[in-house]
Design a protein around this motif. Structure first.
Motif, mmCIF file in Angstrom:
data_model
loop_
_atom_site.group_PDB
_atom_site.id
_atom_site.type_symbol
_atom_site.label_atom_id
_atom_site.label_comp_id
_atom_site.label_asym_id
_atom_site.label_seq_id
_atom_site.Cartn_x
_atom_site.Cartn_y
_atom_site.Cartn_z
ATOM 1 N N SER A 7 0.846 -1.196 0.000
ATOM 2 C CA SER A 7 0.000 0.000 0.000
ATOM 3 C C SER A 7 0.881 1.246 0.000
ATOM 4 O O SER A 7 2.017 1.209 0.493
ATOM 5 C CB SER A 7 -0.905 -0.001 1.238
ATOM 6 O OG SER A 7 -1.501 1.247 1.459
ATOM 7 N N ASP A 35 -9.783 2.863 -5.244
ATOM 8 C CA ASP A 35 -8.692 2.608 -4.290
ATOM 9 C C ASP A 35 -7.581 3.652 -4.437
ATOM 10 O O ASP A 35 -6.976 4.076 -3.445
ATOM 11 C CB ASP A 35 -8.106 1.215 -4.506
ATOM 12 C CG ASP A 35 -9.039 0.108 -4.029
ATOM 13 O OD1 ASP A 35 -10.015 0.419 -3.316
ATOM 14 O OD2 ASP A 35 -8.791 -1.061 -4.388
ATOM 15 N N ALA A 39 -6.363 6.325 -1.604
ATOM 16 C CA ALA A 39 -4.962 6.382 -1.175
ATOM 17 C C ALA A 39 -4.454 7.816 -1.180
ATOM 18 O O ALA A 39 -3.756 8.245 -0.243
ATOM 19 C CB ALA A 39 -4.104 5.512 -2.087
ATOM 20 N N ARG A 289 -3.055 2.012 -4.259
ATOM 21 C CA ARG A 289 -4.062 1.801 -3.211
ATOM 22 C C ARG A 289 -3.444 2.156 -1.854
ATOM 23 O O ARG A 289 -2.244 2.309 -1.732
ATOM 24 C CB ARG A 289 -4.570 0.366 -3.194
ATOM 25 C CG ARG A 289 -3.494 -0.699 -3.023
ATOM 26 C CD ARG A 289 -4.096 -2.096 -2.994
ATOM 27 N NE ARG A 289 -3.045 -3.093 -2.948
ATOM 28 C CZ ARG A 289 -2.520 -3.691 -4.010
ATOM 29 N NH1 ARG A 289 -2.964 -3.386 -5.207
ATOM 30 N NH2 ARG A 289 -1.536 -4.564 -3.867
#
Length: 289
Positions: A7, A35, A39, A289
């Motif tokens: 991530s 996503d 983020a 993401r």
């Protein structure tokens, strides 16, 4: 060695600003990636600055309008720097003359909108190729046609010694599941034919200079605290390497097949692909993401 991360959150605290690609990273030309939006929203919530850095051959106002139409919310970015902005400034300074032959579609005619940042801009007129002093290319007439279809016009232009201003160095993009050619494919062909192509987007320096100026209007951030994010190994990643900035490669975009990316890239396939491309992004992830 490139590190595969889970991530953006895993590494975001190391950076005060992000230079983020759009197509293949934040959207696919048809819809936003939820996503990726989330983020960037999380990153901005920590105080980071997001510069959208795109090879779109349009000015930032037109790109902002397109993002809104794709449901990309304004709270996931701070400012935009486009290849179109950088190339437009050069065009209005006269780098390809005043009479230009335009290769592109009507959607990109905003490229010729009046500009404020250039003092005493030249008066640009679109003319037939036979009357042109230079070429402005924002993309092919038909994004699905072989760029070689333009070989006769390009041969004529080369014989006349015309320079081609490429407003989008990308070779291809994926609109949903369909691959399309970009202006970079035409400029590449023109160069191979012996013509002179002028580039202003990633991976070339002018667009990074513009991005830094846009970032400086918001925050004072050294290059060492900027992370470049994108799916183009020849544009986003090579550009970051050329500017000596860290990068996050989105393997599930243009190189999804080569890197065998589903949720994440296959480590061996990724390593093989990066070795073939002679590129070494700092990090890699399947999707932002």
């Amino acid at each position: 060695m490139t590190q595969i991360i889970e991530s953006l959150d895993d590494i975001s605290s190391r950076y005060k600003a992000l230079f983020v690609d759009l197509w293949g990273c934040l959207h696919n030309g048809r819809e936003a990636f939820p996503d990726a939006v989330a983020a960037l929203q999380r990153y901005k919530a920590t105080g980071g600055t997001v510069v959208l850095l795109t090879n779109a051959p349009r000015h930032r106002g037109a790109v902002a309008d397109q993002l809104a139409s794709l449901d990309v919310p304004e709270d996931c970015w701070d400012t935009i720097a486009t290849s179109g902005d950088s190339a437009r400034a050069a065009m209005f300074r006269g780098v390809v003359g005043e009479k230009v032959f335009f290769i592109g579609i009507d959607f990109d005619l905003t490229f010729f909108d009046p500009i404020k940042i250039v003092e005493d801009p030249v008066d640009i007129t679109r003319v037939p190729l036979e009357e042109a002093e230079g070429i402005v290319c924002t993309g092919p007439f038909d994004a699905h046609a072989d760029p070689a279809d333009l070989r006769p016009q390009l041969l004529y232009a080369k014989q006349k010694g015309l320079k081609l201003l490429c407003a989008n160095p990308d070779i291809v993009v994926d609109r949903g599941e369909t691959r399309e050619y970009c202006a970079g494919a035409i400029a590449q062909l023109y160069t191979e034919m012996g013509g002179e192509s002028l580039y202003f987007g990633k991976p070339h320096p002018p667009i990074y200079d513009l991005a830094r100026r846009r970032l400086a209007q918001i925050a004072d951030v050294p290059d060492s605290a900027i992370l470049c994010i994108g799916d183009g190994i020849a544009t986003d990643i090579r550009g970051a390497l050329g500017e000596d900035m860290d990068s996050l490669f989105i393997s599930g975009g243009l190189a999804a097949a080569e890197t065998q990316t589903t949720r994440q890239p296959d480590p061996d396939a990724l390593a093989k692909y990066l070795n073939r491309e002679m590129a070494s992004p700092t990090f890699a992830i399947g999707q932002l993401r």
